[in-house]
Design a protein around this motif. Structure first.
Motif, mmCIF file in Angstrom:
data_model
loop_
_atom_site.group_PDB
_atom_site.id
_atom_site.type_symbol
_atom_site.label_atom_id
_atom_site.label_comp_id
_atom_site.label_asym_id
_atom_site.label_seq_id
_atom_site.Cartn_x
_atom_site.Cartn_y
_atom_site.Cartn_z
ATOM 1 N N ILE A 267 29.210 57.357 53.080
ATOM 2 C CA ILE A 267 30.379 57.942 52.419
ATOM 3 C C ILE A 267 30.779 57.016 51.272
ATOM 4 O O ILE A 267 30.975 55.817 51.474
ATOM 5 N N SER A 268 30.890 57.573 50.075
ATOM 6 C CA SER A 268 31.377 56.807 48.923
ATOM 7 C C SER A 268 32.892 56.942 48.853
ATOM 8 O O SER A 268 33.425 58.060 48.905
ATOM 9 N N ILE A 269 33.553 55.799 48.754
ATOM 10 C CA ILE A 269 35.020 55.808 48.767
ATOM 11 C C ILE A 269 35.565 54.914 47.647
ATOM 12 O O ILE A 269 34.821 54.164 47.012
ATOM 13 N N ALA A 270 36.874 55.017 47.421
ATOM 14 C CA ALA A 270 37.576 54.138 46.484
ATOM 15 C C ALA A 270 38.746 53.506 47.223
ATOM 16 O O ALA A 270 39.461 54.174 47.965
ATOM 17 N N LEU A 271 38.908 52.177 47.019
ATOM 18 C CA LEU A 271 39.957 51.412 47.690
ATOM 19 C C LEU A 271 40.828 50.697 46.665
ATOM 20 O O LEU A 271 40.382 50.442 45.547
ATOM 21 N N SER A 272 42.031 50.334 47.072
ATOM 22 C CA SER A 272 42.914 49.558 46.210
ATOM 23 C C SER A 272 42.325 48.164 45.989
ATOM 24 O O SER A 272 42.059 47.431 46.941
ATOM 25 N N THR A 273 42.126 47.795 44.727
ATOM 26 C CA THR A 273 41.586 46.468 44.401
ATOM 27 C C THR A 273 42.489 45.374 44.950
ATOM 28 O O THR A 273 42.016 44.397 45.538
ATOM 29 N N ASN A 274 43.794 45.522 44.773
ATOM 30 C CA ASN A 274 44.736 44.496 45.238
ATOM 31 C C ASN A 274 44.657 44.287 46.747
ATOM 32 O O ASN A 274 44.651 43.160 47.234
ATOM 33 N N GLU A 275 44.604 45.401 47.500
ATOM 34 C CA GLU A 275 44.567 45.306 48.962
ATOM 35 C C GLU A 275 43.307 44.598 49.439
ATOM 36 O O GLU A 275 43.356 43.710 50.293
ATOM 37 N N VAL A 276 42.154 44.983 48.882
ATOM 38 C CA VAL A 276 40.886 44.393 49.323
ATOM 39 C C VAL A 276 40.809 42.920 48.930
ATOM 40 O O VAL A 276 40.418 42.063 49.723
ATOM 41 N N THR A 277 41.202 42.609 47.695
ATOM 42 C CA THR A 277 41.150 41.218 47.225
ATOM 43 C C THR A 277 42.051 40.334 48.084
ATOM 44 O O THR A 277 41.696 39.210 48.433
ATOM 45 N N LEU B 208 31.730 40.048 43.581
ATOM 46 C CA LEU B 208 32.825 39.632 42.711
ATOM 47 C C LEU B 208 32.328 39.559 41.275
ATOM 48 O O LEU B 208 31.165 39.223 41.028
ATOM 49 N N ASP B 209 33.214 39.872 40.347
ATOM 50 C CA ASP B 209 32.876 39.696 38.938
ATOM 51 C C ASP B 209 32.692 38.193 38.692
ATOM 52 O O ASP B 209 33.578 37.403 39.010
ATOM 53 N N PRO B 210 31.529 37.771 38.156
ATOM 54 C CA PRO B 210 31.256 36.335 38.012
ATOM 55 C C PRO B 210 32.201 35.624 37.044
ATOM 56 O O PRO B 210 32.369 34.416 37.125
ATOM 57 N N VAL B 211 32.811 36.376 36.145
ATOM 58 C CA VAL B 211 33.690 35.757 35.147
ATOM 59 C C VAL B 211 35.154 35.819 35.586
ATOM 60 O O VAL B 211 35.860 34.814 35.617
ATOM 61 N N ARG B 212 35.594 37.009 35.951
ATOM 62 C CA ARG B 212 37.025 37.188 36.226
ATOM 63 C C ARG B 212 37.377 37.125 37.712
ATOM 64 O O ARG B 212 38.534 37.218 38.083
ATOM 65 N N ASP B 213 36.354 37.009 38.592
ATOM 66 C CA ASP B 213 36.586 36.779 40.017
ATOM 67 C C ASP B 213 37.360 37.902 40.720
ATOM 68 O O ASP B 213 38.049 37.663 41.701
ATOM 69 N N PHE B 214 37.269 39.143 40.204
ATOM 70 C CA PHE B 214 37.876 40.231 40.965
ATOM 71 C C PHE B 214 36.779 41.022 41.673
ATOM 72 O O PHE B 214 35.606 40.942 41.329
ATOM 73 N N THR B 215 37.180 41.775 42.703
ATOM 74 C CA THR B 215 36.206 42.470 43.533
ATOM 75 C C THR B 215 35.627 43.661 42.789
ATOM 76 O O THR B 215 36.353 44.470 42.224
ATOM 77 N N MET B 216 34.292 43.756 42.817
ATOM 78 C CA MET B 216 33.594 44.831 42.096
ATOM 79 C C MET B 216 33.147 45.959 43.024
ATOM 80 O O MET B 216 33.132 47.124 42.642
ATOM 81 N N HIS B 217 32.760 45.607 44.256
ATOM 82 C CA HIS B 217 32.171 46.615 45.152
ATOM 83 C C HIS B 217 32.166 46.046 46.571
ATOM 84 O O HIS B 217 32.044 44.841 46.763
ATOM 85 N N VAL B 218 32.298 46.935 47.566
ATOM 86 C CA VAL B 218 32.227 46.498 48.969
ATOM 87 C C VAL B 218 31.346 47.469 49.757
ATOM 88 O O VAL B 218 31.413 48.683 49.547
#
Length: 201
Positions: free
Chosen positions: A42-52, A83-93
């Motif tokens: 199942i492909s889903i979308a999650l809140s970036t803030n919550e996961v990070t 994680l994005d190697p430059v900005r350190d935010f979550t890209m995919h889980v």
């Protein structure tokens, strides 16, 4: 004991691909996939803030979570994240579906205690060979960490997996040898001297 479970709200996504993923990230969401348990992914979308926030809280990869996908609750264990190697935010889980009797392989952190009761107190150095150990265990019974007791260890001693008291129902994935987790070595000058001697032999 494993960390307390938590719940994340998600929405199913029909569109996949780089363009769709970029659009999600612009809107504060990250793409993720739930797979396993002999069911279609199942492909889903999650809140970036919550996961990070969950990732930075620690124990993310060893804690079973519940994902609410448009009202349907699915128990999962995180298996990988990027994680994005430059900005350190979550890209995919990536999440693995689990149930009470699901057996999983998971990397568990190693904690050390009683350093003051070993030769570390007189200048010995703890040389950590493995900061994590991969275990085979029930998804609902993943330890948050394993503890290595250093009491009584002297310079030159090693700690092997057989020396560690493990919680019940878990076993090391590496089963064919008694691997080393840490050693206590002489201070840096002594280590350098030994290395030089070995090189000259």
């Amino acid at each position: 004991m494993s960390k307390e479970s938590y719940e994340l709200k998600a929405e199913a996504r029909e569109r996949v691909g780089k363009g769709s993923s970029r659009e999600l990230r612009r809107n504060g969401l990250i793409p993720a996939v739930i797979y396993g348990d002999k069911q279609a992914p199942i492909s889903i979308a999650l809140s970036t803030n919550e996961v990070t926030k969950r990732i930075h809280a620690g124990g993310f990869m060893t804690t079973v979570a519940t994902i609410d996908v448009d009202g349907k609750k699915i128990k999962v264990l995180p298996k990988d994240y990027q994680l994005d190697p430059v900005r350190d935010f979550t890209m995919h889980v990536d999440f693995l579906r689990v149930s009470g009797n699901t057996l999983v392989n998971v990397e568990v952190p190693v904690h050390f205690e009683n350093e003051e009761k070993s030769d570390i107190k007189i200048g010995g150095v703890l040389n950590i060979v493995r900061h994590t150990v991969e275990f085979h265990c029930p998804a609902n019974d993943i330890p948050e960490f394993i503890t290595v007791d250093l009491s009584g260890l002297k310079i030159g001693d090693s700690v092997h997996i057989s020396n560690v008291k493990l919680p019940k129902n878990i076993s090391p994935v590496i089963a064919d040898r008694d691997f080393t987790i840490a050693t206590i070595v002489a201070p840096a000058a002594g280590v350098a001297d030994e290395t030089t001697e070995e090189a000259s032999e």
